[in-house]
Enzyme design. Structure first.
Site: not given
Length: 306
Positions: A27, A29
């Protein structure tokens, strides 16, 4: 490989875990960056994983950027990354409509310019991007002009979301043959300092409620996000690691797809959250318990440099 769930990853266990995988899905952020700042050590981790022969991919529920925009951001922060390693929901929605739905027609898009670009790149035309001001009275709203070529309503993050957009989506979806596709169900977007703003899930829920329909979502934790990567790179799910900061999207995606999972504590979820899921005994919540956790992915560096 994990002896028990939610194991603190350190020492020799790091190398053992890395040796057991060929591909790592990150992922973005809260994992490799926060806003416009790279997590300290994250670029080195990504670049060394690649140098050591690992496949690295970036999977994000953010639908406001194209693959190229993400690749540019990664490069600016010092990550060795290419456009074809980025899988955002703008791109994955386009792939879903083209390859799974085999859409023949236009899309009514509640979303961003990035989504418009990714749709058009695969030959799907759209209508709807930008503000849609309201006028007239209720009977006018119920008879709002519709494009007869629209065969799907697609919902992503839209800063111009409004009552008229909701109404227009409803009028299209009154046709049972019109598809409803959402990028993701994240209800809140966390910001620095403990702040948050409403996420795409709030917009999607409004459309679902108005239309009395449930959307097909393409983002995490739906397995389609992994399928999108795996179909292009022939991944072996038993030798993949999913790294994320959210238990309900990243870690659940890994669990849903049979991947090893690693929670990093530089973002949203905590070890206490994971332990609460583990102790609940609820099968759905157990899918949100990671195999491993680290304070930051920078903790992988010694094993990669060794």
């Amino acid at each position: 490989m994990a002896v028990s769930k939610c194991t603190r990853l350190n020492g020799p266990l790091i190398k053992q875990m890395l040796d057991s995988v060929d591909s790592v899905l990150f992922d973005c952020d809260g994992v490799i960056w926060r806003g416009d700042q790279a997590i300290p050590g994250a670029p080195d981790v990504i670049n060394l994983l690649k140098k050591n022969g690992k496949n690295v991919f970036f999977v994000t529920n953010n639908s406001t950027k194209t693959r190229k925009m993400y690749a540019d951001k990664l490069a600016l922060m010092g990550f060795n990354a290419t456009e074809d390693e980025v899988f955002g929901t703008a791109y994955c929605s386009a792939m879903y409509l083209k390859n799974v739905s085999r859409l023949q027609g236009k899309v009514y898009l509640i979303g961003s310019n990035a989504m418009r670009q990714e749709l058009e790149k695969v030959g799907i035309q759209q209508t709807g991007v930008g503000p849609d001001p309201i006028s007239g009275v209720q009977i006018d709203w119920a008879n709002v002009p519709l494009d007869p070529e629209v065969k799907a309503v697609v919902v992503g993050f839209d800063e111009h979301f409004s009552y008229m957009k909701l109404n227009r989506a409803l009028q299209y979806l009154n046709n049972p043959d019109c598809l409803l596709v959402g990028t993701n169900t994240d209800t809140r977007l966390p910001l620095e300092g403990g702040k948050a703003v409403p996420g795409t899930g709030c917009i999607l829920k409004a459309v679902e409620t108005a239309a009395q329909r449930q959307a097909q979502t393409v983002g995490k934790p739906n397995h389609f996000m992994y399928d999108c990567v795996a179909s292009q790179f022939s991944l072996d799910r038993t030798r993949c690691l999913m790294v994320g900061d959210r238990l309900d999207t990243d870690i659940l995606l890994g669990s849903n797809c049979g991947l090893k999972t690693l929670l990093t504590l530089t973002g949203v979820s905590t070890v206490a959250d994971a332990e609460a899921h583990q102790e609940s005994g609820c099968p759905k919540r157990l899918g949100m318990v990671p195999d491993y956790y680290v304070e930051s992915i920078a903790e992988l560096l010694p094993a990669l440099q060794g």
